[in-house]
Scaffold this motif. Sequence first.
Motif, PDB file in Angstrom:
ATOM      1  N   TYR A   1      30.839  14.927 -50.487  1.00 27.28           N
ATOM      2  CA  TYR A   1      32.020  15.567 -51.041  1.00 27.28           C
ATOM      3  C   TYR A   1      31.724  17.069 -51.023  1.00 27.28           C
ATOM      4  O   TYR A   1      30.695  17.505 -51.519  1.00 27.28           O
ATOM      5  CB  TYR A   1      32.276  15.109 -52.472  1.00 27.28           C
ATOM      6  CG  TYR A   1      32.706  13.665 -52.557  1.00 27.28           C
ATOM      7  CD1 TYR A   1      31.777  12.650 -52.712  1.00 27.28           C
ATOM      8  CD2 TYR A   1      34.042  13.316 -52.483  1.00 27.28           C
ATOM      9  CE1 TYR A   1      32.174  11.324 -52.780  1.00 27.28           C
ATOM     10  CE2 TYR A   1      34.448  12.002 -52.550  1.00 27.28           C
ATOM     11  CZ  TYR A   1      33.507  11.004 -52.696  1.00 27.28           C
ATOM     12  OH  TYR A   1      33.890   9.698 -52.759  1.00 27.28           O
TER      13      TYR A   1
ATOM     14  N   PHE B   1      33.035  21.195 -51.543  1.00 22.96           N
ATOM     15  CA  PHE B   1      33.929  22.029 -52.348  1.00 22.96           C
ATOM     16  C   PHE B   1      33.688  23.503 -52.019  1.00 22.96           C
ATOM     17  O   PHE B   1      32.577  23.908 -51.678  1.00 22.96           O
ATOM     18  CB  PHE B   1      33.644  21.840 -53.844  1.00 22.96           C
ATOM     19  CG  PHE B   1      33.712  20.418 -54.335  1.00 22.96           C
ATOM     20  CD1 PHE B   1      32.644  19.559 -54.151  1.00 22.96           C
ATOM     21  CD2 PHE B   1      34.842  19.947 -54.983  1.00 22.96           C
ATOM     22  CE1 PHE B   1      32.689  18.253 -54.601  1.00 22.96           C
ATOM     23  CE2 PHE B   1      34.901  18.643 -55.438  1.00 22.96           C
ATOM     24  CZ  PHE B   1      33.822  17.801 -55.253  1.00 22.96           C
TER      25      PHE B   1
ATOM     26  N   LYS C   1      38.796  21.119 -51.510  1.00 23.97           N
ATOM     27  CA  LYS C   1      37.750  20.112 -51.487  1.00 23.97           C
ATOM     28  C   LYS C   1      37.987  19.147 -50.316  1.00 23.97           C
ATOM     29  O   LYS C   1      39.124  18.972 -49.862  1.00 23.97           O
ATOM     30  CB  LYS C   1      37.712  19.329 -52.798  1.00 23.97           C
ATOM     31  CG  LYS C   1      39.025  18.659 -53.148  1.00 23.97           C
ATOM     32  CD  LYS C   1      38.957  18.043 -54.547  1.00 23.97           C
ATOM     33  CE  LYS C   1      40.296  17.424 -54.939  1.00 23.97           C
ATOM     34  NZ  LYS C   1      40.272  16.891 -56.329  1.00 23.97           N
TER      35      LYS C   1
ATOM     36  N   PHE D   1      37.008  15.165 -49.061  1.00 24.17           N
ATOM     37  CA  PHE D   1      36.421  13.866 -49.346  1.00 24.17           C
ATOM     38  C   PHE D   1      36.291  13.058 -48.074  1.00 24.17           C
ATOM     39  O   PHE D   1      35.232  12.515 -47.775  1.00 24.17           O
ATOM     40  CB  PHE D   1      37.293  13.064 -50.320  1.00 24.17           C
ATOM     41  CG  PHE D   1      37.412  13.664 -51.686  1.00 24.17           C
ATOM     42  CD1 PHE D   1      38.390  13.217 -52.554  1.00 24.17           C
ATOM     43  CD2 PHE D   1      36.577  14.664 -52.113  1.00 24.17           C
ATOM     44  CE1 PHE D   1      38.517  13.764 -53.813  1.00 24.17           C
ATOM     45  CE2 PHE D   1      36.689  15.217 -53.360  1.00 24.17           C
ATOM     46  CZ  PHE D   1      37.664  14.753 -54.215  1.00 24.17           C
TER      47      PHE D   1
ATOM     48  N   GLY E   1      28.673  17.437 -53.401  1.00 16.89           N
ATOM     49  CA  GLY E   1      28.573  16.486 -54.487  1.00 16.89           C
ATOM     50  C   GLY E   1      28.147  15.129 -53.992  1.00 16.89           C
ATOM     51  O   GLY E   1      28.359  14.772 -52.837  1.00 16.89           O
ATOM     52  N   ALA E   2      27.552  14.379 -54.887  1.00 21.29           N
ATOM     53  CA  ALA E   2      27.138  13.022 -54.561  1.00 21.29           C
ATOM     54  C   ALA E   2      28.370  12.149 -54.380  1.00 21.29           C
ATOM     55  O   ALA E   2      29.441  12.447 -54.893  1.00 21.29           O
ATOM     56  CB  ALA E   2      26.258  12.474 -55.673  1.00 21.29           C
ATOM     57  N   ALA E   3      28.203  11.064 -53.671  1.00 21.93           N
ATOM     58  CA  ALA E   3      29.322  10.165 -53.402  1.00 21.93           C
ATOM     59  C   ALA E   3      29.765   9.473 -54.677  1.00 21.93           C
ATOM     60  O   ALA E   3      29.066   9.446 -55.670  1.00 21.93           O
ATOM     61  CB  ALA E   3      28.909   9.147 -52.348  1.00 21.93           C
ATOM     62  N   ALA E   4      30.937   8.887 -54.643  1.00 25.02           N
ATOM     63  CA  ALA E   4      31.501   8.213 -55.807  1.00 25.02           C
ATOM     64  C   ALA E   4      30.602   7.094 -56.277  1.00 25.02           C
ATOM     65  O   ALA E   4      29.905   6.463 -55.507  1.00 25.02           O
ATOM     66  CB  ALA E   4      32.879   7.664 -55.456  1.00 25.02           C
TER      67      ALA E   4
ATOM     68  N   THR F   1      28.220   7.543 -58.579  1.00 27.59           N
ATOM     69  CA  THR F   1      27.035   8.115 -59.235  1.00 27.59           C
ATOM     70  C   THR F   1      27.491   9.275 -60.098  1.00 27.59           C
ATOM     71  O   THR F   1      28.628   9.722 -60.001  1.00 27.59           O
ATOM     72  CB  THR F   1      26.012   8.621 -58.209  1.00 27.59           C
ATOM     73  OG1 THR F   1      26.607   9.697 -57.476  1.00 27.59           O
ATOM     74  CG2 THR F   1      25.611   7.517 -57.265  1.00 27.59           C
ATOM     75  N   ALA F   2      26.620   9.745 -60.914  1.00 27.95           N
ATOM     76  CA  ALA F   2      26.966  10.909 -61.717  1.00 27.95           C
ATOM     77  C   ALA F   2      27.325  12.057 -60.805  1.00 27.95           C
ATOM     78  O   ALA F   2      26.687  12.291 -59.797  1.00 27.95           O
ATOM     79  CB  ALA F   2      25.807  11.281 -62.618  1.00 27.95           C
ATOM     80  N   SER F   3      28.354  12.775 -61.166  1.00 24.11           N
ATOM     81  CA  SER F   3      28.879  13.807 -60.282  1.00 24.11           C
ATOM     82  C   SER F   3      28.068  15.078 -60.407  1.00 24.11           C
ATOM     83  O   SER F   3      28.417  15.974 -61.145  1.00 24.11           O
ATOM     84  CB  SER F   3      30.337  14.083 -60.633  1.00 24.11           C
ATOM     85  OG  SER F   3      30.888  15.048 -59.772  1.00 24.11           O
ATOM     86  N   LYS F   4      26.962  15.134 -59.689  1.00 19.65           N
ATOM     87  CA  LYS F   4      26.118  16.315 -59.768  1.00 19.65           C
ATOM     88  C   LYS F   4      26.358  17.176 -58.533  1.00 19.65           C
ATOM     89  O   LYS F   4      26.035  16.800 -57.416  1.00 19.65           O
ATOM     90  CB  LYS F   4      24.648  15.897 -59.859  1.00 19.65           C
ATOM     91  CG  LYS F   4      24.325  15.223 -61.178  1.00 19.65           C
ATOM     92  CD  LYS F   4      22.840  14.961 -61.314  1.00 19.65           C
ATOM     93  CE  LYS F   4      22.421  13.752 -60.523  1.00 19.65           C
ATOM     94  NZ  LYS F   4      20.999  13.412 -60.768  1.00 19.65           N
ATOM     95  N   LEU F   5      26.941  18.332 -58.785  1.00 19.90           N
ATOM     96  CA  LEU F   5      27.183  19.271 -57.708  1.00 19.90           C
ATOM     97  C   LEU F   5      25.950  20.123 -57.479  1.00 19.90           C
ATOM     98  O   LEU F   5      25.303  20.558 -58.424  1.00 19.90           O
ATOM     99  CB  LEU F   5      28.356  20.179 -58.030  1.00 19.90           C
ATOM    100  CG  LEU F   5      29.753  19.566 -58.063  1.00 19.90           C
ATOM    101  CD1 LEU F   5      30.781  20.649 -58.332  1.00 19.90           C
ATOM    102  CD2 LEU F   5      30.068  18.852 -56.773  1.00 19.90           C
TER     103      LEU F   5
ATOM    104  N   PHE G   1      25.131  23.717 -55.766  1.00 17.37           N
ATOM    105  CA  PHE G   1      25.822  24.909 -55.308  1.00 17.37           C
ATOM    106  C   PHE G   1      24.949  25.719 -54.363  1.00 17.37           C
ATOM    107  O   PHE G   1      23.725  25.757 -54.492  1.00 17.37           O
ATOM    108  CB  PHE G   1      26.180  25.800 -56.499  1.00 17.37           C
ATOM    109  CG  PHE G   1      27.330  25.283 -57.315  1.00 17.37           C
ATOM    110  CD1 PHE G   1      27.123  24.350 -58.317  1.00 17.37           C
ATOM    111  CD2 PHE G   1      28.616  25.735 -57.083  1.00 17.37           C
ATOM    112  CE1 PHE G   1      28.176  23.869 -59.072  1.00 17.37           C
ATOM    113  CE2 PHE G   1      29.682  25.264 -57.835  1.00 17.37           C
ATOM    114  CZ  PHE G   1      29.461  24.332 -58.831  1.00 17.37           C
TER     115      PHE G   1
END
Lengths: 113, 115
Positions: B32, B34, B49, B51, B94-97, B99-103, B105
């Motif tokens: 993902y 952004f 963004k 996807f 970002g990690a894929a759906a 999992t915790a959404s850890k961006l 940068f």
Amino acid sequence: NAGVTQTPKFRILKIGQSMTLQCTQDMNHNYMYWYRQDPGMGLKLIYYSVGAGITDKGEVPNGYNVSRSTTEDFPLRLELAAPSQTSVYFCASSYSSGGHEQYFGPGTRLTVT
Amino acid sequence: AQSVTQPDIHITVSEGASLELRCNYSYGATPYLFWYVQSPGQGLQLLLKYFSGDTLVQGIKGFEAEFKRSQSSFNLRKPSVHWSDAAEYFCAVGAAAGTASKLTFGTGTRLQVTL
């Protein structure tokens, strides 16, 4: 609908002092995050939470603590401030994980001297 | 581990000129991606963004970005820059759906616009 709010906007701490950075969101988001931003370094994740009562460490958690007792609030605690914690701190929230947009607060500029 | 590289620390363009900000990412699965913008003294605002699907993504303020899997890139473009576009721009992966959404940068690109 205020989004993500942070207080205070600015703060100067002396070495060894403690403080809590407040973060509140009114979007009913499950996920909340704390980042720090240092010049030329981008944003680094400190802690995050996937729901009330659940928190986990990010990339740079040392020297910080968090709690999440409600969906709306996600305070960040600095127990013994050090000059290395001088930074701009951003709180963010998102509805869910993966590709959901993170909404950011305006930031808190903290100086430790 | 995921990572993002923004090779340009600072870019200066004339108002009305076109703009391209580079972003390269590293991630083991479908990412993902952004682009965020940060005006001085402000928080970050999402520009666009990606996807899946169409690799050319349209965002706010006239920005677009193209996902190129073969080049691991997600460059941001604007055909005609306005003085109000002066800001710092951050690319994030970002990690894929599921999992915790850890961006993660990138280090950012500061855009200066000359009149």
